[in-house]
Design a protein around this motif. Structure first.
Motif, PDB file in Angstrom:
ATOM      1  N   GLY A  35      80.222  48.022  47.358  1.00  0.00           N
ATOM      2  CA  GLY A  35      79.064  48.901  47.245  1.00  0.00           C
ATOM      3  C   GLY A  35      79.420  50.141  46.448  1.00  0.00           C
ATOM      4  O   GLY A  35      80.505  50.259  45.887  1.00  0.00           O
ATOM      5  N   HIS A  36      78.483  51.083  46.416  1.00  0.00           N
ATOM      6  CA  HIS A  36      78.697  52.309  45.649  1.00  0.00           C
ATOM      7  C   HIS A  36      78.633  53.551  46.517  1.00  0.00           C
ATOM      8  O   HIS A  36      78.681  54.657  46.012  1.00  0.00           O
ATOM      9  CB  HIS A  36      77.647  52.419  44.531  1.00  0.00           C
ATOM     10  N   GLY A  37      78.505  53.393  47.839  1.00  0.00           N
ATOM     11  CA  GLY A  37      78.318  54.525  48.732  1.00  0.00           C
ATOM     12  C   GLY A  37      79.409  55.577  48.638  1.00  0.00           C
ATOM     13  O   GLY A  37      79.138  56.754  48.400  1.00  0.00           O
ATOM     14  N   LEU A  38      80.676  55.186  48.817  1.00  0.00           N
ATOM     15  CA  LEU A  38      81.773  56.154  48.762  1.00  0.00           C
ATOM     16  C   LEU A  38      81.961  56.700  47.352  1.00  0.00           C
ATOM     17  O   LEU A  38      82.255  57.881  47.171  1.00  0.00           O
ATOM     18  CB  LEU A  38      83.065  55.524  49.269  1.00  0.00           C
ATOM     19  N   GLU A  39      81.762  55.858  46.372  1.00  0.00           N
ATOM     20  CA  GLU A  39      81.849  56.306  44.974  1.00  0.00           C
ATOM     21  C   GLU A  39      80.779  57.360  44.686  1.00  0.00           C
ATOM     22  O   GLU A  39      81.048  58.383  44.048  1.00  0.00           O
ATOM     23  CB  GLU A  39      81.672  55.099  44.050  1.00  0.00           C
ATOM     24  N   ASN A  40      79.562  57.147  45.177  1.00  0.00           N
ATOM     25  CA  ASN A  40      78.481  58.120  44.991  1.00  0.00           C
ATOM     26  C   ASN A  40      78.776  59.431  45.707  1.00  0.00           C
ATOM     27  O   ASN A  40      78.506  60.508  45.177  1.00  0.00           O
ATOM     28  CB  ASN A  40      77.146  57.551  45.467  1.00  0.00           C
ATOM     29  N   LEU A  41      79.317  59.351  46.926  1.00  0.00           N
ATOM     30  CA  LEU A  41      79.680  60.572  47.653  1.00  0.00           C
ATOM     31  C   LEU A  41      80.756  61.363  46.901  1.00  0.00           C
ATOM     32  O   LEU A  41      80.673  62.587  46.797  1.00  0.00           O
ATOM     33  CB  LEU A  41      80.173  60.233  49.057  1.00  0.00           C
ATOM     34  N   GLU A  63      81.313  61.349  43.673  1.00  0.00           N
ATOM     35  CA  GLU A  63      80.691  61.920  42.473  1.00  0.00           C
ATOM     36  C   GLU A  63      79.858  63.146  42.821  1.00  0.00           C
ATOM     37  O   GLU A  63      79.920  64.172  42.142  1.00  0.00           O
ATOM     38  CB  GLU A  63      79.820  60.876  41.773  1.00  0.00           C
ATOM     39  N   ARG A  64      79.085  63.065  43.877  1.00  0.00           N
ATOM     40  CA  ARG A  64      78.271  64.214  44.294  1.00  0.00           C
ATOM     41  C   ARG A  64      79.169  65.404  44.668  1.00  0.00           C
ATOM     42  O   ARG A  64      78.855  66.542  44.355  1.00  0.00           O
ATOM     43  CB  ARG A  64      77.401  63.855  45.498  1.00  0.00           C
ATOM     44  N   ALA A  65      80.269  65.126  45.335  1.00  0.00           N
ATOM     45  CA  ALA A  65      81.210  66.198  45.689  1.00  0.00           C
ATOM     46  C   ALA A  65      81.757  66.863  44.434  1.00  0.00           C
ATOM     47  O   ALA A  65      81.808  68.096  44.346  1.00  0.00           O
ATOM     48  CB  ALA A  65      82.351  65.637  46.536  1.00  0.00           C
ATOM     49  N   ARG A  66      82.148  66.063  43.447  1.00  0.00           N
ATOM     50  CA  ARG A  66      82.651  66.628  42.176  1.00  0.00           C
ATOM     51  C   ARG A  66      81.601  67.498  41.511  1.00  0.00           C
ATOM     52  O   ARG A  66      81.908  68.565  40.984  1.00  0.00           O
ATOM     53  CB  ARG A  66      83.093  65.507  41.229  1.00  0.00           C
ATOM     54  N   GLU A  67      80.348  67.057  41.529  1.00  0.00           N
ATOM     55  CA  GLU A  67      79.264  67.831  40.923  1.00  0.00           C
ATOM     56  C   GLU A  67      79.095  69.186  41.600  1.00  0.00           C
ATOM     57  O   GLU A  67      78.675  70.148  40.968  1.00  0.00           O
ATOM     58  CB  GLU A  67      77.948  67.050  40.995  1.00  0.00           C
ATOM     59  N   LEU A  68      79.425  69.265  42.890  1.00  0.00           N
ATOM     60  CA  LEU A  68      79.311  70.511  43.641  1.00  0.00           C
ATOM     61  C   LEU A  68      80.600  71.339  43.612  1.00  0.00           C
ATOM     62  O   LEU A  68      80.662  72.404  44.210  1.00  0.00           O
ATOM     63  CB  LEU A  68      78.950  70.207  45.099  1.00  0.00           C
ATOM     64  N   GLY A  69      81.625  70.829  42.949  1.00  0.00           N
ATOM     65  CA  GLY A  69      82.914  71.508  42.932  1.00  0.00           C
ATOM     66  C   GLY A  69      83.685  71.318  44.226  1.00  0.00           C
ATOM     67  O   GLY A  69      84.586  72.092  44.541  1.00  0.00           O
ATOM     68  N   ALA A  70      83.354  70.301  44.975  1.00  0.00           N
ATOM     69  CA  ALA A  70      84.003  70.017  46.253  1.00  0.00           C
ATOM     70  C   ALA A  70      85.024  68.897  46.082  1.00  0.00           C
ATOM     71  O   ALA A  70      85.065  68.224  45.049  1.00  0.00           O
ATOM     72  CB  ALA A  70      82.960  69.598  47.284  1.00  0.00           C
ATOM     73  N   THR A  71      85.845  68.705  47.099  1.00  0.00           N
ATOM     74  CA  THR A  71      86.746  67.561  47.132  1.00  0.00           C
ATOM     75  C   THR A  71      86.270  66.616  48.224  1.00  0.00           C
ATOM     76  O   THR A  71      85.764  67.034  49.261  1.00  0.00           O
ATOM     77  CB  THR A  71      88.204  67.973  47.407  1.00  0.00           C
ATOM     78  N   PHE A  72      86.430  65.341  47.969  1.00  0.00           N
ATOM     79  CA  PHE A  72      86.043  64.298  48.910  1.00  0.00           C
ATOM     80  C   PHE A  72      87.215  63.341  49.017  1.00  0.00           C
ATOM     81  O   PHE A  72      87.675  62.811  47.998  1.00  0.00           O
ATOM     82  CB  PHE A  72      84.797  63.568  48.398  1.00  0.00           C
ATOM     83  N   THR A  73      87.739  63.162  50.210  1.00  0.00           N
ATOM     84  CA  THR A  73      88.867  62.253  50.386  1.00  0.00           C
ATOM     85  C   THR A  73      88.528  61.195  51.426  1.00  0.00           C
ATOM     86  O   THR A  73      87.768  61.432  52.368  1.00  0.00           O
ATOM     87  CB  THR A  73      90.149  62.996  50.800  1.00  0.00           C
ATOM     88  N   VAL A  74      89.104  60.041  51.219  1.00  0.00           N
ATOM     89  CA  VAL A  74      88.938  58.906  52.125  1.00  0.00           C
ATOM     90  C   VAL A  74      90.326  58.468  52.562  1.00  0.00           C
ATOM     91  O   VAL A  74      91.189  58.207  51.724  1.00  0.00           O
ATOM     92  CB  VAL A  74      88.230  57.723  51.423  1.00  0.00           C
ATOM     93  N   ASP A  75      90.546  58.407  53.865  1.00  0.00           N
ATOM     94  CA  ASP A  75      91.800  57.905  54.413  1.00  0.00           C
ATOM     95  C   ASP A  75      91.445  56.781  55.363  1.00  0.00           C
ATOM     96  O   ASP A  75      90.794  57.019  56.393  1.00  0.00           O
ATOM     97  CB  ASP A  75      92.544  59.029  55.141  1.00  0.00           C
ATOM     98  N   SER A  76      91.811  55.580  54.998  1.00  0.00           N
ATOM     99  CA  SER A  76      91.481  54.430  55.818  1.00  0.00           C
ATOM    100  C   SER A  76      92.557  53.376  55.647  1.00  0.00           C
ATOM    101  O   SER A  76      93.119  53.222  54.555  1.00  0.00           O
ATOM    102  CB  SER A  76      90.118  53.859  55.397  1.00  0.00           C
ATOM    103  N   HIS A  77      92.843  52.694  56.724  1.00  0.00           N
ATOM    104  CA  HIS A  77      93.816  51.610  56.712  1.00  0.00           C
ATOM    105  C   HIS A  77      93.283  50.487  57.585  1.00  0.00           C
ATOM    106  O   HIS A  77      92.694  50.761  58.643  1.00  0.00           O
ATOM    107  CB  HIS A  77      95.170  52.086  57.249  1.00  0.00           C
ATOM    108  N   PRO A  78      93.480  49.244  57.170  1.00  0.00           N
ATOM    109  CA  PRO A  78      92.989  48.125  57.980  1.00  0.00           C
ATOM    110  C   PRO A  78      93.478  48.235  59.429  1.00  0.00           C
ATOM    111  O   PRO A  78      94.646  48.507  59.690  1.00  0.00           O
ATOM    112  CB  PRO A  78      93.581  46.903  57.282  1.00  0.00           C
ATOM    113  N   GLY A  79      92.537  48.113  60.356  1.00  0.00           N
ATOM    114  CA  GLY A  79      92.845  48.160  61.773  1.00  0.00           C
ATOM    115  C   GLY A  79      93.009  49.561  62.343  1.00  0.00           C
ATOM    116  O   GLY A  79      93.306  49.711  63.525  1.00  0.00           O
ATOM    117  N   GLN A  80      92.806  50.618  61.528  1.00  0.00           N
ATOM    118  CA  GLN A  80      93.057  51.978  62.002  1.00  0.00           C
ATOM    119  C   GLN A  80      91.876  52.927  61.835  1.00  0.00           C
ATOM    120  O   GLN A  80      92.031  54.128  61.981  1.00  0.00           O
ATOM    121  CB  GLN A  80      94.268  52.565  61.277  1.00  0.00           C
ATOM    122  N   GLY A  81      90.718  52.454  61.490  1.00  0.00           N
ATOM    123  CA  GLY A  81      89.566  53.339  61.335  1.00  0.00           C
ATOM    124  C   GLY A  81      89.580  54.083  60.015  1.00  0.00           C
ATOM    125  O   GLY A  81      90.409  53.833  59.138  1.00  0.00           O
TER     126      GLY A  81
END
Length: 75
Positions: free
Chosen positions: A34-40, A42-60
């Protein structure tokens, strides 16, 4: 289960969203079928914000949005 946390530290605001779901492999990218996280991200970059994703299989997943803000002026 999902938790959300909002914090302000000096001139920065952070939103944290965590879940205890299945998690997934990020592999340095926020894109997937999908494009959900990619869109988030991009929107963060447009606002000058940082957006990070930390995920690992089986760990949330942990999503963090951090941006600088101007203090409110009191009248």
């Amino acid at each position: 289960e999902v938790s959300a946390h909002l914090s302000a530290n000096g001139s920065f605001v952070e939103f944290h969203f965590r879940d205890n779901g299945h998690g997934f492999s990020v592999n340095g990218s926020t894109s997937s079928n999908g494009h959900g996280l990619e869109n988030l991200a991009e929107r963060a970059r447009e606002l000058g914000a940082t957006f990070t994703v930390d995920s690992h299989p089986g760990q949330g997943t942990h999503l963090k949005l951090r941006f600088e803000h101007s203090p409110l002026k009191q009248s």
